[in-house]
Design a protein around this motif. Structure first.
Motif, PDB file in Angstrom:
ATOM      1  N   CYS A 299       0.860  -1.181   0.000  1.00  0.00           N
ATOM      2  CA  CYS A 299       0.000   0.000   0.000  1.00  0.00           C
ATOM      3  C   CYS A 299       0.897   1.233   0.000  1.00  0.00           C
ATOM      4  O   CYS A 299       1.980   1.224   0.583  1.00  0.00           O
ATOM      5  CB  CYS A 299      -0.865   0.042   1.249  1.00  0.00           C
ATOM      6  SG  CYS A 299      -2.030  -1.325   1.326  1.00  0.00           S
ATOM      7  N   THR A 301       3.466   3.917  -0.299  1.00  0.00           N
ATOM      8  CA  THR A 301       4.886   3.900  -0.651  1.00  0.00           C
ATOM      9  C   THR A 301       5.383   2.481  -0.939  1.00  0.00           C
ATOM     10  O   THR A 301       6.153   2.263  -1.884  1.00  0.00           O
ATOM     11  CB  THR A 301       5.669   4.531   0.521  1.00  0.00           C
ATOM     12  OG1 THR A 301       5.316   5.912   0.568  1.00  0.00           O
ATOM     13  CG2 THR A 301       7.152   4.391   0.382  1.00  0.00           C
ATOM     14  N   THR A 346       6.081  -4.296   3.070  1.00  0.00           N
ATOM     15  CA  THR A 346       5.463  -3.508   4.139  1.00  0.00           C
ATOM     16  C   THR A 346       6.469  -3.129   5.217  1.00  0.00           C
ATOM     17  O   THR A 346       7.229  -3.980   5.680  1.00  0.00           O
ATOM     18  CB  THR A 346       4.266  -4.271   4.764  1.00  0.00           C
ATOM     19  OG1 THR A 346       3.846  -3.610   5.955  1.00  0.00           O
ATOM     20  CG2 THR A 346       4.561  -5.712   5.100  1.00  0.00           C
ATOM     21  N   GLN A 347       6.470  -1.880   5.568  1.00  0.00           N
ATOM     22  CA  GLN A 347       7.343  -1.415   6.644  1.00  0.00           C
ATOM     23  C   GLN A 347       6.852  -1.942   7.982  1.00  0.00           C
ATOM     24  O   GLN A 347       7.593  -2.566   8.723  1.00  0.00           O
ATOM     25  CB  GLN A 347       7.361   0.121   6.643  1.00  0.00           C
ATOM     26  CG  GLN A 347       8.362   0.783   7.578  1.00  0.00           C
ATOM     27  CD  GLN A 347       7.999   0.737   9.048  1.00  0.00           C
ATOM     28  OE1 GLN A 347       8.806   0.282   9.878  1.00  0.00           O
ATOM     29  NE2 GLN A 347       6.799   1.123   9.406  1.00  0.00           N
ATOM     30  N   SER A 348       5.587  -1.681   8.279  1.00  0.00           N
ATOM     31  CA  SER A 348       5.053  -2.016   9.608  1.00  0.00           C
ATOM     32  C   SER A 348       4.816  -3.510   9.770  1.00  0.00           C
ATOM     33  O   SER A 348       4.858  -4.035  10.879  1.00  0.00           O
ATOM     34  CB  SER A 348       3.731  -1.290   9.827  1.00  0.00           C
ATOM     35  OG  SER A 348       2.785  -1.725   8.856  1.00  0.00           O
ATOM     36  N   THR A 351      -0.117  -3.620   7.999  1.00  0.00           N
ATOM     37  CA  THR A 351      -1.122  -2.967   7.155  1.00  0.00           C
ATOM     38  C   THR A 351      -2.242  -3.963   6.828  1.00  0.00           C
ATOM     39  O   THR A 351      -1.993  -5.030   6.246  1.00  0.00           O
ATOM     40  CB  THR A 351      -0.452  -2.432   5.880  1.00  0.00           C
ATOM     41  OG1 THR A 351       0.551  -1.515   6.288  1.00  0.00           O
ATOM     42  CG2 THR A 351      -1.444  -1.735   4.969  1.00  0.00           C
ATOM     43  N   SER A 399       6.849   7.649   4.965  1.00  0.00           N
ATOM     44  CA  SER A 399       7.887   6.632   4.863  1.00  0.00           C
ATOM     45  C   SER A 399       9.041   7.122   3.982  1.00  0.00           C
ATOM     46  O   SER A 399       8.828   7.579   2.862  1.00  0.00           O
ATOM     47  CB  SER A 399       7.265   5.374   4.248  1.00  0.00           C
ATOM     48  OG  SER A 399       8.180   4.327   4.261  1.00  0.00           O
ATOM     49  N   LYS A 483       4.990  11.983  -1.390  1.00  0.00           N
ATOM     50  CA  LYS A 483       5.686  12.608  -0.265  1.00  0.00           C
ATOM     51  C   LYS A 483       5.274  14.074  -0.136  1.00  0.00           C
ATOM     52  O   LYS A 483       5.031  14.564   0.960  1.00  0.00           O
ATOM     53  CB  LYS A 483       7.220  12.543  -0.448  1.00  0.00           C
ATOM     54  CG  LYS A 483       7.856  11.212  -0.236  1.00  0.00           C
ATOM     55  CD  LYS A 483       7.937  10.734   1.200  1.00  0.00           C
ATOM     56  CE  LYS A 483       6.777   9.883   1.579  1.00  0.00           C
ATOM     57  NZ  LYS A 483       6.758   8.491   1.240  1.00  0.00           N
ATOM     58  N   GLU A 486       1.539  14.389   1.178  1.00  0.00           N
ATOM     59  CA  GLU A 486       1.260  14.071   2.576  1.00  0.00           C
ATOM     60  C   GLU A 486       1.951  15.014   3.544  1.00  0.00           C
ATOM     61  O   GLU A 486       1.452  15.247   4.637  1.00  0.00           O
ATOM     62  CB  GLU A 486       1.562  12.604   2.903  1.00  0.00           C
ATOM     63  CG  GLU A 486       2.976  12.187   2.751  1.00  0.00           C
ATOM     64  CD  GLU A 486       3.181  10.694   2.987  1.00  0.00           C
ATOM     65  OE1 GLU A 486       2.475  10.120   3.812  1.00  0.00           O
ATOM     66  OE2 GLU A 486       4.068  10.115   2.331  1.00  0.00           O
TER      67      GLU A 486
HETATM   68  C1  F6R Z   1       3.535   7.080   2.815  1.00  0.00           C
HETATM   69  C2  F6R Z   1       3.372   5.962   3.715  1.00  0.00           C
HETATM   70  C3  F6R Z   1       2.301   5.001   3.439  1.00  0.00           C
HETATM   71  C4  F6R Z   1       2.775   3.570   3.739  1.00  0.00           C
HETATM   72  C5  F6R Z   1       1.609   2.603   3.612  1.00  0.00           C
HETATM   73  C6  F6R Z   1       2.025   1.169   3.800  1.00  0.00           C
HETATM   74  O1  F6R Z   1       4.621   7.870   3.169  1.00  0.00           O
HETATM   75  O2  F6R Z   1       4.072   5.838   4.688  1.00  0.00           O
HETATM   76  O3  F6R Z   1       1.834   5.103   2.139  1.00  0.00           O
HETATM   77  O4  F6R Z   1       3.791   3.242   2.860  1.00  0.00           O
HETATM   78  O5  F6R Z   1       0.642   2.935   4.565  1.00  0.00           O
HETATM   79  O6  F6R Z   1       2.561   0.956   5.061  1.00  0.00           O
HETATM   80  P1  F6R Z   1       3.419  -0.319   5.393  1.00  0.00           P
HETATM   81  O7  F6R Z   1       4.669  -0.230   4.614  1.00  0.00           O
HETATM   82  O8  F6R Z   1       3.633  -0.241   6.858  1.00  0.00           O
HETATM   83  O9  F6R Z   1       2.601  -1.502   4.979  1.00  0.00           O
END
Ligand code: F6R
Length: 606
Positions: A299, A301, A346-348, A351, A399, A483, A486
């Motif tokens: 999702c 980034t 995914t960073q977190s 999601t 992000s 970027k 937001e």
């Molecule tokens: C934009 C941003 C979001 C995340 C998105 C997915 O700067 O941070 O678009 O990239 O919500 O989040 P993750 O990577 O945590 O799944």
């Protein structure tokens, strides 16, 4: 998306709760609240500073629960702020998630004489626990009974005035981490507020209910059967979750770019052999070899990182790749079979839409992989195998460093897959060598950040912005625009340069500047023509390139030059000036880049 935090121990709870909330502020800042059984409840609209102003000292007590809200049900008002209580105001809860059947539960509770003071689904859960308490006279049993009636998602913590040292935490679809200290225990939405107290944590799984006192923790499932969960040790350093010398997390995290790439590639790149060694994929390496296609899901980034990977993998591996946003993928009928890999970026790792996409992939027999930054997160656990980013905690809501790390990990994956499938060792070596040179090149870009700051200052009054790129940098145009949107709340569009003539060119005039991403690559000449077309409409053009010549200088109003690299890696360098641009642009406009309005880190609701 909403932060929950709780403490039970020997120390005064108030400062610990406030400190925990401050760490979690990136998860939500619509309202904040705390409850300490011995002292009562305080809530405020806005973030933690507002809450601090409302607190009247002393507020003694050795346990408590706390919350930061990112509004889903009901406006960000004080009435809707958490904690919410049962009718006797002795049981209070904080909650992250959505109780889907709150309407029917509320109707039932109304017939039992409950009065509701907020428009939240959370208050319904609190009143439901109180309703069971009247019958069962037992805090734990009442929480369990209420959760068994509940449909939807929750990461929640409950506290009871008459058993002040006990807190009950539960998880269904929203992250909950337990921190195990010495004579004290913690609950949080993620590890960042726990790290300063202990590195020993337990990640609750869906359906887990944890009962914590200062010296004990027990975990049950919803059937009240006791279960064992492994204690894990967090490797992240507390310093990584602090701003240090920087004014904002966003700048700190952009400035970490070189180090982040080093951490992502550490121990994984064997340059002499031109291979990537990805320990996290070892167990499934042979399965991967037999797969015929890859679907990348993410999702925002993370989705854009997937788009770049599509170009990398199709060019260097020859495997078909599709990329899709999680929120679309899960609601259509994607064609997935046992020959498919579904790869989550995914960073977190939390999601909701990306997680559901992975689950859908699994149901249909696909091999599921993850590129995940947050160790122990739900997606890292639910995928069959994966690559951790090792980018460290990303606190800035927008992000930045995670994206750089995602692109790097995807380049490593490309090398890994390519060398499994006929990529020559010389091509492998070439890619590996170029990946290895990235940190130094990123440093060179960061050393020139004042140039970007100057450009951002010059354009800071613009109301619209276009970002334009092609091929590998097509997705970078989208990410650059995202970027800016937001952080600055202005209209910014990302477009494929080749699409300009099909519509967007109509928007261009002297007040509508363009950031053109134009490395000297296989589509350089085409991009140059697109710049000319914009200039012919009096559009201002900031050129981002790795080519310094008179022709390109002549056609740019402003220019930023990045070091050269191979085409497939150019997005990793090009995104950095765009991240800096968004940062400085927002700062120029006096905005808080770490807390963009209406947004929250980690989108755990659909
Ligand atoms: C934009 C941003 C979001 C995340 C998105 C997915 O700067 O941070 O678009 O990239 O919500 O989040 P993750 O990577 O945590 O799944």
């Amino acid at each position: 998306m909403c932060g929950i935090f709780a403490y039970t121990g020997k120390q005064q709870a108030l400062p610990i709760l406030l400190d925990g909330l401050t760490c979690l502020e990136y998860r939500g800042y619509d309202s904040a609240g705390i409850y300490i059984p011995e002292s009562g409840v305080v809530k405020s609209v806005g973030a933690v500073d507002n809450l601090k102003k409302k607190i009247v000292l002393p507020m003694p007590g050795n346990s408590g629960i706390a919350h930061l809200r990112w509004a889903t049900h009901g406006e960000p008002t004080e009435e809707n702020a958490h904690p919410h209580s049962d009718s006797s105001e002795t049981i209070w809860i904080v909650h992250n998630g959505i109780i889907e059947n709150y309407k029917e539960l509320k109707e039932m509770l109304l017939t039992k004489g409950c009065t509701f003071y907020s428009s939240t689904d959370t208050e319904v859960l609190a009143k439901l626990i109180g309703y069971y308490m009247e019958e069962k006279k037992d805090f734990e049993k009442s929480v369990l009974a209420a959760l068994n009636d509940t449909k939807g998602t929750y990461g929640m913590v409950a506290s009871y005035k008459n058993e002040p040292n006990k807190i009950i935490a539960a998880r269904q679809g929203a992250p909950v981490v337990i921190g195990l200290g010495n004579g004290e225990n913690f609950v949080a939405s993620d590890v960042s507020p726990i790290l300063r107290h202990t590195k020993d944590v337990i990640y609750l799984l869906d359906g887990d209910v944890a009962v914590l006192t200062p010296n004990n923790h027990t975990i049950y499932n919803l059937q009240n059967i006791s279960i064992d969960r492994k204690t894990e040790i967090i490797e992240w350093d507390i310093e990584e979750a602090k701003k240090g010398e920087y004014a904002h997390f966003m700048l700190k995290e952009i400035m970490e770019g070189a180090e982040v790439v080093e951490n992502t590639i550490r121990g994984r790149l064997i340059v002499d052999e031109g291979i990537a060694k990805l320990g996290g994929l070892d167990a499934v390496a042979e399965q991967i070899r037999t797969k015929k296609r890859i679907i990348i899901v993410g999702c925002g980034t993370a989705y854009y990182a997937g788009l770049v990977a599509e170009y990398m993998i199709e060019e260097f591996v020859g495997m078909p790749v599709e990329v899709e946003v999680g929120s679309e993928f899960r609601y259509r009928k994607p064609i997935i079979d046992q020959d498919t890999i579904v790869l989550a970026v995914t960073q977190s790792g939390e999601t909701a839409d990306t997680l559901e996409a992975i689950r859908e992939g699994k149901r249909k027999g696909a091999l599921t992989l993850g590129i995940v930054n947050t160790v122990g997160s739900t997606i890292s656990r639910e995928t069959d195998a994966g690559i951790y980013n090792h980018a460290g905690p990303e606190i800035g809501v927008a992000s930045t460093k995670a994206f750089i790390s995602q692109l790097t990990a995807l380049a490593l994956l490309t090398l890994f897959l390519g060398r499994q499938r006929g990529m020559s060792s010389s091509t492998g070596k070439m890619i590996a060598e170029e990946i290895k040179k990235l940190p130094q090149k990123i440093k060179e870009i960061l050393d020139k950040k004042e140039e970007i700051q100057k450009i951002a200052k010059k354009y800071a009054n613009s109301r619209d912005f276009l970002f334009m790129g092609r091929k590998y940098n097509y997705a970078i145009a989208f990410e650059g625009a995202l970027k800016l949107k937001e952080c600055s709340y202005i209209h910014a569009e990302g477009y494929g340069a080749g699409e300009m003539k099909h519509g967007p060119l109509a928007m261009i005039d002297e007040n509508f500047p363009t950031f053109a991403i134009v490395p000297n690559d296989s589509v350089y000449e085409k991009n140059i023509s697109n710049i000319q077309e914009i200039r012919a409409r009096k559009g201002k053009v900031i050129v981002l390139t790795n080519e310094d010549n008179e022709e390109i200088r002549d056609m740019s109003d402003d220019i930023f030059i990045v070091p050269k690299t191979v085409e497939m890696l150019s997005p990793i360098l090009n995104i950095i000036p765009l991240q800096l641009f968004a940062y400085y642009f927002a700062i120029e406009r006096g905005l808080n880049v770490d807390r963009p309005r209406n947004l929250a880190k980690s989108v755990t609701v659909e």
